[in-house]
Design a protein around this motif. Structure first.
Motif, PDB file in Angstrom:
ATOM      1  N   ASP A   1      -3.629  61.081 -23.440  1.00 56.16           N
ATOM      2  CA  ASP A   1      -3.232  62.425 -23.016  1.00 56.16           C
ATOM      3  C   ASP A   1      -3.919  63.496 -23.876  1.00 56.16           C
ATOM      4  OD1 ASP A   1      -1.599  61.517 -20.984  1.00 56.16           O
ATOM      5  OD2 ASP A   1       0.204  61.451 -22.232  1.00 56.16           O
TER       6      ASP A   1
ATOM      7  N   LYS B   1      -7.227  56.416 -19.621  1.00 57.63           N
ATOM      8  CA  LYS B   1      -5.799  56.312 -19.337  1.00 57.63           C
ATOM      9  C   LYS B   1      -5.558  55.344 -18.185  1.00 57.63           C
ATOM     10  CE  LYS B   1      -1.576  59.015 -18.744  1.00 57.63           C
ATOM     11  NZ  LYS B   1      -0.979  60.375 -18.696  1.00 57.63           N
TER      12      LYS B   1
ATOM     13  N   PHE C   1      -2.941  52.068 -17.529  1.00 58.24           N
ATOM     14  CA  PHE C   1      -2.125  51.821 -16.345  1.00 58.24           C
ATOM     15  C   PHE C   1      -2.433  50.455 -15.731  1.00 58.24           C
ATOM     16  CE2 PHE C   1      -1.251  56.488 -16.042  1.00 58.24           C
ATOM     17  CZ  PHE C   1       0.129  56.384 -15.960  1.00 58.24           C
TER      18      PHE C   1
ATOM     19  N   TYR D   1      10.619  51.126 -13.539  1.00 62.87           N
ATOM     20  CA  TYR D   1       9.410  51.393 -14.319  1.00 62.87           C
ATOM     21  C   TYR D   1       8.164  51.065 -13.503  1.00 62.87           C
ATOM     22  CZ  TYR D   1       6.541  51.778 -18.533  1.00 62.87           C
ATOM     23  OH  TYR D   1       5.607  52.164 -19.467  1.00 62.87           O
TER      24      TYR D   1
ATOM     25  N   ARG E   1       7.394  53.834 -11.168  1.00 58.13           N
ATOM     26  CA  ARG E   1       6.814  54.982 -11.866  1.00 58.13           C
ATOM     27  C   ARG E   1       5.343  54.737 -12.202  1.00 58.13           C
ATOM     28  NH1 ARG E   1       6.433  56.684 -17.187  1.00 58.13           N
ATOM     29  NH2 ARG E   1       7.825  55.097 -18.043  1.00 58.13           N
ATOM     30  N   ILE E   2       5.041  53.535 -12.657  1.00 56.15           N
ATOM     31  CA  ILE E   2       3.645  53.191 -12.941  1.00 56.15           C
ATOM     32  C   ILE E   2       2.807  53.297 -11.674  1.00 56.15           C
ATOM     33  CG2 ILE E   2       2.103  51.276 -13.539  1.00 56.15           C
ATOM     34  CD1 ILE E   2       4.309  50.309 -15.428  1.00 56.15           C
TER      35      ILE E   2
ATOM     36  N   ARG F   1       3.329  55.132  -9.002  1.00 55.85           N
ATOM     37  CA  ARG F   1       3.153  56.532  -8.596  1.00 55.85           C
ATOM     38  C   ARG F   1       2.210  57.268  -9.553  1.00 55.85           C
ATOM     39  NH1 ARG F   1       7.979  57.848  -9.361  1.00 55.85           N
ATOM     40  NH2 ARG F   1       7.692  58.846 -11.387  1.00 55.85           N
ATOM     41  N   ASP F   2       2.455  57.156 -10.874  1.00 52.70           N
ATOM     42  CA  ASP F   2       1.673  57.912 -11.851  1.00 52.70           C
ATOM     43  C   ASP F   2       0.226  57.433 -11.906  1.00 52.70           C
ATOM     44  OD1 ASP F   2       4.001  59.216 -12.366  1.00 52.70           O
ATOM     45  OD2 ASP F   2       4.370  58.303 -14.322  1.00 52.70           O
ATOM     46  N   GLY F   3       0.027  56.113 -11.850  1.00 52.38           N
ATOM     47  CA  GLY F   3      -1.332  55.583 -11.884  1.00 52.38           C
ATOM     48  C   GLY F   3      -2.120  55.969 -10.646  1.00 52.38           C
TER      49      GLY F   3
ATOM     50  N   ARG G   1      -1.634  58.623  -8.755  1.00 54.93           N
ATOM     51  CA  ARG G   1      -1.945  60.053  -8.826  1.00 54.93           C
ATOM     52  C   ARG G   1      -3.093  60.320  -9.805  1.00 54.93           C
ATOM     53  NH1 ARG G   1       2.597  61.864 -10.776  1.00 54.93           N
ATOM     54  NH2 ARG G   1       3.619  62.086  -8.756  1.00 54.93           N
ATOM     55  N   LEU G   2      -3.083  59.625 -10.943  1.00 59.53           N
ATOM     56  CA  LEU G   2      -4.152  59.798 -11.932  1.00 59.53           C
ATOM     57  C   LEU G   2      -5.510  59.440 -11.340  1.00 59.53           C
ATOM     58  CD1 LEU G   2      -5.061  60.182 -14.972  1.00 59.53           C
ATOM     59  CD2 LEU G   2      -4.744  57.708 -15.178  1.00 59.53           C
TER      60      LEU G   2
END
Length: 433
Positions: free
Chosen positions: A125, A147, A151, A164, A167-168, A170-172, A174-175
């Motif tokens: 980050d 990053k 992921f 969890y 969340r991984i 979704r966040d991965g 989007r990244l």
């Protein structure tokens, strides 16, 4: 008297300038005088990169890092946090990018047993925030890929925690979507390959038993992304490696009701991957770079043979047994034996010795099946080789790997096509009896 005092002050100031620590640091870096002094963050970045280059060949996930490297990393972290934006931007940006990447990767190694990778995430980050503020589009995409690599690991480790895992996912996702949007043309292939690998990991069974059914939706997404990479670089070995893995898993999900179209897809990627490997293998010299294509190509050969047998009737199997045996003997076994030997003699043995040894057992088992079909008289010889490899795999297996292997004896055609006495022998080996 006043003139004499002024002369003394000038001489004193001159001596201080000559002895300045910044001047000494600059001279230490380039052996010259009169140059602009290097900043503390630049000196620390160079020291960190040198330390990372020194330890890289012996790096093992989860193992303690050398004290010298820890000190160099700590010095860089402190100098980075103490440096202002102006100092950072006046420093070689590629140098800073490499040092930040080494910091992230070292924490990934160090936090191998931690399912959240907190320090690796924190510095990823930090790297993203800096290059976003610096408006360096290419460096920002590289930072996002650092990053994304975290992921990838987390997506493989956290299936047992549904919240969890979501969340991984979704966040991965989007990244990587953001990374692809700003990546330059030369970076898009790597982003697409990362994206495919991310979806491939998300497709793994929640139980962690890889012999169970994988998620068709995530596998289809993984296939879509790697196809995008292949449009740009159709002969790239890493792209074909990933395409092979995805195709294998998608085909295995259809083995209960096999059809020729999937057999054709497997043969197609086998042909392309093997041709690319024959061209590239002389230049791929480092063991850690050879192991994956060797193993994936060997297991792909095994899977295409199994799938072809699955779509044939008994007469067709007997007719094709000789040709399919040649594929195992000429491609799969030599490549897998090399992968197995390389793993045993590298620091990757802790992570991959079971897999490569178990894959050898499967290869000898399908060789026994084919020998029985062709009536060559070598079936017992191949069964003995499969039993020895399975016993070796058991010695290095985790409890989860043993459970998955026992399940494979009941479901994997490589084993279910064996005579019943042979499967009972395999079960006794896995039970240690």
């Amino acid at each position: 008297m006043l003139a004499l005092a002024r002369r003394f002050v000038l001489v004193l100031l001159g001596s201080l300038i000559i002895a300045s620590p910044w001047r000494v640091a600059a001279e230490a870096l380039d052996g010259s005088t009169g140059t602009i002094p290097a900043s503390a963050v630049e000196v620390a970045a160079r020291a960190l990169i040198a330390a990372a280059n020194h330890i890289r060949p012996a790096s093992v996930p989860g193992a303690p890092l050398p004290v010298d490297f820890i000190v160099a990393r700590g010095n860089f972290e402190a100098s980075w946090l103490n440096a202002g934006l102006e100092v950072r931007r006046s420093t070689d940006q590629s140098l800073l990018g490499r040092a930040l990447a080494e910091t992230i990767r070292s924490y990934r190694l160090q936090e191998d047993a931690n399912p959240e990778r907190p320090n690796a995430m924190r510095w990823a980050d930090e790297m993203i925030a800096y290059f976003r503020e610096a408006a360096d589009r290419r460096a920002l995409a590289d930072a996002m890929l650092e990053k994304a690599a975290i992921f990838l690991e987390l997506s493989q480790l956290n299936h047992a925690d549904p919240a969890y895992f979501r969340r991984i996912s979704r966040d991965g996702d989007r990244l990587l979507q953001d990374c692809y949007a700003l990546a330059e043309d030369g970076q898009k292939v790597e982003v697409l390959r990362f994206w495919s690998r991310f979806y491939y990991n998300l497709a793994r069974p929640a139980s962690g038993r890889l012999s169970e059914r994988w998620d068709d939706g995530f596998l289809a997404l993984a296939d879509q992304k790697i196809d995008g990479a292949l449009v740009i670089q159709p002969e790239a070995l890493r792209n074909l490696n990933q395409k092979a893995r995805v195709t294998q898993r998608r085909a295995r999900n259809t083995l209960d009701a096999p059809y020729q179209d999937w057999a054709n897809r497997l043969w197609d990627i086998h042909r392309r991957f093997l041709a690319a490997w024959r061209v590239a293998e002389g230049a791929v010299t480092r063991p850690e770079n050879r192991i994956s294509p060797l193993n994936v190509l060997a297991v792909l050969t095994l899977d295409v043979v199994v799938y072809q047998l699955a779509v044939l009737d008994d007469a067709g199997r007997r007719t094709e047994a000789g040709r399919l045996t040649a594929e195992i003997d000429n491609v799969a076994l030599p490549l897998q034996l090399e992968a197995w030997a390389l793993v045993r003699n590298t620091n990757l043995s802790r992570s991959y010795e079971f897999d490569t040894t178990y894959d050898l057992a499967r290869l000898h088992a399908i060789r026994a099946v084919l020998s029985g079909l062709a009536n060559t008289g070598r079936q017992n010889e191949e069964l003995d080789a499969a039993a020895r490899a399975l016993a070796d795999a058991r010695e290095v297996a985790t409890v989860r790997q043993l459970d998955a292997t026992n399940e494979s004896l009941a479901n994997d055609p490589v084993f279910t096509w064996l005579p019943e006495y042979a499967r009972q022998r395999m079960k006794r080996i896995l039970n240690g009896t």
